[in-house]
Design a protein around this motif. Structure first.
Motif, PDB file in Angstrom:
ATOM      1  N   LEU A  50     -40.368 -14.026 -29.805  1.00 57.33           N
ATOM      2  CA  LEU A  50     -40.219 -13.368 -28.778  1.00 57.33           C
ATOM      3  C   LEU A  50     -40.215 -11.801 -29.011  1.00 57.33           C
ATOM      4  O   LEU A  50     -40.112 -11.205 -30.316  1.00 57.33           O
ATOM      5  CB  LEU A  50     -38.727 -13.722 -28.045  1.00 57.33           C
ATOM      6  CG  LEU A  50     -38.669 -15.099 -27.493  1.00 57.33           C
ATOM      7  CD1 LEU A  50     -37.233 -15.275 -26.869  1.00 57.33           C
ATOM      8  CD2 LEU A  50     -39.803 -15.486 -26.538  1.00 57.33           C
ATOM      9  N   ASP A  51     -40.430 -10.897 -27.989  1.00 54.03           N
ATOM     10  CA  ASP A  51     -40.321  -9.488 -28.243  1.00 54.03           C
ATOM     11  C   ASP A  51     -39.044  -9.079 -28.888  1.00 54.03           C
ATOM     12  O   ASP A  51     -38.929  -7.953 -29.460  1.00 54.03           O
ATOM     13  CB  ASP A  51     -40.793  -8.745 -27.171  1.00 54.03           C
ATOM     14  CG  ASP A  51     -42.224  -8.968 -26.612  1.00 54.03           C
ATOM     15  OD1 ASP A  51     -43.169  -9.325 -27.449  1.00 54.03           O
ATOM     16  OD2 ASP A  51     -42.614  -8.978 -25.495  1.00 54.03           O
ATOM     17  N   SER A  52     -38.148  -9.624 -28.382  1.00 53.11           N
ATOM     18  CA  SER A  52     -36.482  -9.134 -28.965  1.00 53.11           C
ATOM     19  C   SER A  52     -36.585  -9.498 -30.500  1.00 53.11           C
ATOM     20  O   SER A  52     -35.559  -9.071 -31.265  1.00 53.11           O
ATOM     21  CB  SER A  52     -35.742  -9.943 -28.270  1.00 53.11           C
ATOM     22  OG  SER A  52     -35.772 -11.430 -28.345  1.00 53.11           O
ATOM     23  N   SER A  53     -37.443 -10.154 -31.081  1.00 48.12           N
ATOM     24  CA  SER A  53     -37.350 -10.633 -32.551  1.00 48.12           C
ATOM     25  C   SER A  53     -37.775  -9.561 -33.562  1.00 48.12           C
ATOM     26  O   SER A  53     -38.558  -8.625 -33.140  1.00 48.12           O
ATOM     27  CB  SER A  53     -38.163 -11.522 -32.934  1.00 48.12           C
ATOM     28  OG  SER A  53     -37.585 -12.818 -32.353  1.00 48.12           O
TER      29      SER A  53
END
Length: 99
Positions: A50-53
């Motif tokens: 995910l982009d939050s990684s």
């Protein structure tokens, strides 16, 4: 049992389709070890972060014992996979624990 978690970033100069192919090759090479390395319970490689990684790839694997993990680390299939992984990744993080 032992859980072995490793995460990497793909080198910044590898982009687009080359990045996708590198991730797939890493996933296939590591997951194929489950059936050939004694004492391996499971091997899963996640490549759709995910982009939050803050890492691109995660390996989550489980072994019967610390000795089985050590055997995995020196197994020829793992050594071969690792040689390729080192050419396309950076920022490796590892966390091993017994459970």
């Amino acid at each position: 049992m032992v859980r072995h978690i490793v995460m990497w970033c793909i080198n910044k100069e590898i982009t687009g389709e080359a990045c996708t192919q590198a991730k797939i090759r890493i996933k296939n090479s590591l997951e194929s070890l489950k059936d050939i390395v004694p004492g391996t319970i499971s091997v899963k490689v996640e490549i759709d972060a995910l982009d939050s990684s803050n890492r691109d790839i995660a390996l989550i694997s489980e072994f019967e014992s610390k000795e089985a993990l050590k055997g995995y680390q020196v197994h020829p299939g793992h050594v071969e996979a690792g040689a390729y992984i080192k050419t396309v990744t950076c920022e490796r993080a590892c966390f091993d624990y017994e459970f």
